[in-house]
Design an enzyme around this catalytic site. Structure first.
Site, PDB file in Angstrom:
ATOM      1  N   ASP A  14       0.831  -1.213   0.000  1.00 47.35           N
ATOM      2  CA  ASP A  14       0.000   0.000   0.000  1.00 47.35           C
ATOM      3  C   ASP A  14       0.866   1.264   0.000  1.00 47.35           C
ATOM      4  O   ASP A  14       1.999   1.253   0.477  1.00 47.35           O
ATOM      5  CB  ASP A  14      -0.903  -0.015   1.235  1.00 47.35           C
ATOM      6  CG  ASP A  14      -2.047   0.986   1.129  1.00 47.35           C
ATOM      7  OD1 ASP A  14      -2.383   1.381  -0.005  1.00 47.35           O
ATOM      8  OD2 ASP A  14      -2.590   1.369   2.176  1.00 47.35           O
ATOM      9  N   GLY A  15       0.309   2.349  -0.546  1.00 49.12           N
ATOM     10  CA  GLY A  15       0.953   3.654  -0.434  1.00 49.12           C
ATOM     11  C   GLY A  15       1.593   4.191  -1.703  1.00 49.12           C
ATOM     12  O   GLY A  15       2.289   5.201  -1.641  1.00 49.12           O
ATOM     13  N   ARG A  18       0.144   7.814  -2.244  1.00 54.16           N
ATOM     14  CA  ARG A  18       0.679   8.819  -1.311  1.00 54.16           C
ATOM     15  C   ARG A  18       2.156   9.097  -1.580  1.00 54.16           C
ATOM     16  O   ARG A  18       2.619  10.228  -1.495  1.00 54.16           O
ATOM     17  CB  ARG A  18       0.479   8.348   0.138  1.00 54.16           C
ATOM     18  CG  ARG A  18      -0.895   8.676   0.674  1.00 54.16           C
ATOM     19  CD  ARG A  18      -1.201   7.890   1.913  1.00 54.16           C
ATOM     20  NE  ARG A  18      -1.526   6.501   1.577  1.00 54.16           N
ATOM     21  CZ  ARG A  18      -1.643   5.530   2.471  1.00 54.16           C
ATOM     22  NH1 ARG A  18      -1.428   5.790   3.743  1.00 54.16           N
ATOM     23  NH2 ARG A  18      -1.971   4.319   2.092  1.00 54.16           N
ATOM     24  N   THR A  60     -10.585  -6.828  -5.123  1.00 52.50           N
ATOM     25  CA  THR A  60     -11.917  -6.820  -5.750  1.00 52.50           C
ATOM     26  C   THR A  60     -12.590  -5.464  -5.563  1.00 52.50           C
ATOM     27  O   THR A  60     -13.553  -5.148  -6.259  1.00 52.50           O
ATOM     28  CB  THR A  60     -12.819  -7.924  -5.146  1.00 52.50           C
ATOM     29  OG1 THR A  60     -12.714  -7.875  -3.716  1.00 52.50           O
ATOM     30  CG2 THR A  60     -12.441  -9.304  -5.624  1.00 52.50           C
ATOM     31  N   ASN A  62     -10.756  -2.572  -5.764  1.00 51.06           N
ATOM     32  CA  ASN A  62      -9.992  -1.552  -6.492  1.00 51.06           C
ATOM     33  C   ASN A  62     -10.644  -1.136  -7.820  1.00 51.06           C
ATOM     34  O   ASN A  62     -10.255  -0.111  -8.402  1.00 51.06           O
ATOM     35  CB  ASN A  62      -8.540  -2.002  -6.724  1.00 51.06           C
ATOM     36  CG  ASN A  62      -7.683  -1.972  -5.473  1.00 51.06           C
ATOM     37  OD1 ASN A  62      -6.782  -2.786  -5.291  1.00 51.06           O
ATOM     38  ND2 ASN A  62      -7.941  -1.034  -4.572  1.00 51.06           N
ATOM     39  N   ARG A  65     -11.877   2.532  -8.317  1.00 49.31           N
ATOM     40  CA  ARG A  65     -10.990   3.670  -8.632  1.00 49.31           C
ATOM     41  C   ARG A  65     -11.310   4.226 -10.023  1.00 49.31           C
ATOM     42  O   ARG A  65     -11.961   3.544 -10.826  1.00 49.31           O
ATOM     43  CB  ARG A  65      -9.534   3.210  -8.562  1.00 49.31           C
ATOM     44  CG  ARG A  65      -9.170   2.785  -7.148  1.00 49.31           C
ATOM     45  CD  ARG A  65      -7.723   2.406  -7.027  1.00 49.31           C
ATOM     46  NE  ARG A  65      -7.437   2.050  -5.646  1.00 49.31           N
ATOM     47  CZ  ARG A  65      -6.263   2.148  -5.061  1.00 49.31           C
ATOM     48  NH1 ARG A  65      -5.225   2.584  -5.745  1.00 49.31           N
ATOM     49  NH2 ARG A  65      -6.096   1.804  -3.810  1.00 49.31           N
ATOM     50  N   ARG A 178       1.888  -4.816   6.126  1.00 45.67           N
ATOM     51  CA  ARG A 178       1.220  -3.762   5.358  1.00 45.67           C
ATOM     52  C   ARG A 178       2.078  -2.503   5.433  1.00 45.67           C
ATOM     53  O   ARG A 178       2.439  -2.059   6.532  1.00 45.67           O
ATOM     54  CB  ARG A 178      -0.175  -3.464   5.907  1.00 45.67           C
ATOM     55  CG  ARG A 178      -0.873  -2.393   5.051  1.00 45.67           C
ATOM     56  CD  ARG A 178      -2.323  -2.197   5.409  1.00 45.67           C
ATOM     57  NE  ARG A 178      -2.938  -1.299   4.431  1.00 45.67           N
ATOM     58  CZ  ARG A 178      -4.161  -1.407   3.948  1.00 45.67           C
ATOM     59  NH1 ARG A 178      -4.936  -2.381   4.354  1.00 45.67           N
ATOM     60  NH2 ARG A 178      -4.625  -0.556   3.054  1.00 45.67           N
TER      61      ARG A 178
HETATM   62  C1  IPE Z   1      -5.332  -2.750  -0.476  1.00 46.07           C
HETATM   63  O1  IPE Z   1      -5.028  -1.409  -0.531  1.00 46.07           O
HETATM   64  C2  IPE Z   1      -5.256  -3.365  -1.849  1.00 46.07           C
HETATM   65  C3  IPE Z   1      -3.923  -3.523  -2.424  1.00 46.07           C
HETATM   66  C4  IPE Z   1      -2.798  -3.164  -1.872  1.00 46.07           C
HETATM   67  C5  IPE Z   1      -3.893  -4.147  -3.711  1.00 46.07           C
HETATM   68  P1  IPE Z   1      -6.146  -0.285  -0.707  1.00 46.07           P
HETATM   69  O2  IPE Z   1      -5.433   0.994  -0.796  1.00 46.07           O
HETATM   70  O3  IPE Z   1      -7.058  -0.640  -1.813  1.00 46.07           O
HETATM   71  O4  IPE Z   1      -6.941  -0.408   0.680  1.00 46.07           O
HETATM   72  P2  IPE Z   1      -7.914   0.624   1.388  1.00 46.07           P
HETATM   73  O5  IPE Z   1      -8.983   0.980   0.397  1.00 46.07           O
HETATM   74  O6  IPE Z   1      -7.113   1.818   1.795  1.00 46.07           O
HETATM   75  O7  IPE Z   1      -8.428  -0.103   2.590  1.00 46.07           O
HETATM   76  C1  IPE Z   2      -1.392   0.423  -3.394  1.00 47.37           C
HETATM   77  O1  IPE Z   2      -1.216   1.786  -3.368  1.00 47.37           O
HETATM   78  C2  IPE Z   2      -1.559  -0.102  -4.802  1.00 47.37           C
HETATM   79  C3  IPE Z   2      -2.888  -0.627  -5.082  1.00 47.37           C
HETATM   80  C4  IPE Z   2      -3.904  -0.643  -4.281  1.00 47.37           C
HETATM   81  C5  IPE Z   2      -3.086  -1.158  -6.410  1.00 47.37           C
HETATM   82  P1  IPE Z   2      -2.444   2.788  -3.353  1.00 47.37           P
HETATM   83  O2  IPE Z   2      -2.775   3.133  -4.762  1.00 47.37           O
HETATM   84  O3  IPE Z   2      -3.566   2.256  -2.558  1.00 47.37           O
HETATM   85  O4  IPE Z   2      -1.792   4.040  -2.625  1.00 47.37           O
HETATM   86  P2  IPE Z   2      -2.479   4.982  -1.566  1.00 47.37           P
HETATM   87  O5  IPE Z   2      -2.989   4.119  -0.457  1.00 47.37           O
HETATM   88  O6  IPE Z   2      -3.590   5.689  -2.280  1.00 47.37           O
HETATM   89  O7  IPE Z   2      -1.386   5.884  -1.116  1.00 47.37           O
HETATM   90 MG    MG Z   3      -4.101   2.424  -0.600  1.00 46.25          MG
END
Ligand code: IPE
Ligand code: IPE
Ligand code: MG
Length: 232
Positions: A14-15, A18, A60, A62, A65, A178
């Site tokens: 994640d991240g 950001r 599932t 995502n 977005r 995480r």
């Molecule tokens: C979890 O991250 C999914 C993946 C890393 C693929 P998200 O960024 O989608 O999770 P939430 O929405 O912040 O809980």
């Molecule tokens: C994780 O990074 C990648 C996926 C969920 C595919 P994010 O895209 O969720 O990044 P943040 O959480 O918005 O920073």
């Molecule tokens: Mg995220």
């Protein structure tokens, strides 16, 4: 005290967004950096004694977005297909995909099909990519299979549910990592993490290094796992 390495590590990468926003860049730029971090991890994984590593690449949820971002995420897999395949072939690494493949575009499935052909007999590691994966959907999928097989309800066991999950034949998750500071599971391996040790890292996924994984493994070895029993 646990002293052995975990068998199965799972990572919520994640991240990316950001990380990029902090640099005044687009979220897509963040996903590219995240992809580089993943490729780097795959390249370094042989230096660590770990049987199974599962990474959460697309959930599932995502699909919610913006289309532009989803399209970009879907295209990453075909883009890295050959590089990952060649590396894994050379280094005795197997690749496995978990998630609902039925609703993915053919160009994604085609890349996964190539990865699935890697069938080393005694792989050093198996890398599992969770794509269009959701823990709830995994359990529904398992239950549907059991019902389709007309198993009487009295015969249904925890083992049977496990055997019909996408993670069939994989051991439960020992360590869940995480990145990027959120402290939640976001519908990742909810059944398989029943007794996982959780590690939340502040750094965003694109900054993740093999050293971070080594540090987590060292901390894991110091944790005491009870599995509902009492400390010995
Ligand atoms: C979890 O991250 C999914 C993946 C890393 C693929 P998200 O960024 O989608 O999770 P939430 O929405 O912040 O809980
Ligand atoms: C994780 O990074 C990648 C996926 C969920 C595919 P994010 O895209 O969720 O990044 P943040 O959480 O918005 O920073
Ligand atoms: Mg995220």
């Amino acid at each position: 005290m646990t002293t052995k390495n975990p068998d199965h590590i799972a990572i919520i990468m994640d991240g990316n967004g950001r990380w990029a926003t902090n640099k005044n860049k687009s979220r897509e730029y963040g996903h590219l950096a995240g992809t580089r971090a993943l490729l780097y991890l795959f390249q370094k994984i042989s230096s660590i004694q770990i049987k199974y590593l599962t990474v959460f690449a697309f959930s599932t949820e995502n699909w919610k977005r913006p289309k532009k971002e989803v399209d970009m995420l879907l295209k990453i897999i075909p883009k890295i297909k050959l590089r990952v395949y060649n590396h894994c072939k050379k280094n005795k690494i197997n690749l496995r995909i978990i998630g609902d493949m039925t609703t993915l575009p053919p160009f994604v499935n085609e890349a996964f099909d190539k990865w699935k052909t890697l069938q080393h007999k005694n792989p050093k590691t198996t890398l599992i990519v969770a794509f269009n994966y959701g823990g709830k959907s995994d359990i529904v999928h398992s239950v549907k299979t059991i019902v389709e097989n007309k198993i009487p309800s009295n015969d249904i066991t925890e083992a049977m549910i496990s055997e019909n999950l996408y993670t069939k034949n994989l051991p439960p998750v020992d360590v869940l990592i995480r990145t990027a500071g959120e402290k939640r599971i976001s519908n990742f391996l909810i059944w398989q993490c029943a007794y996982a040790e959780f590690f939340f890292l502040e750094k965003c996924w694109p900054d993740f290094k093999i050293r971070d994984l080594q540090n987590v493994i060292e901390s894991f070895k110091k944790r005491k796992r009870n599995f509902g029993s009492i400390s010995s």
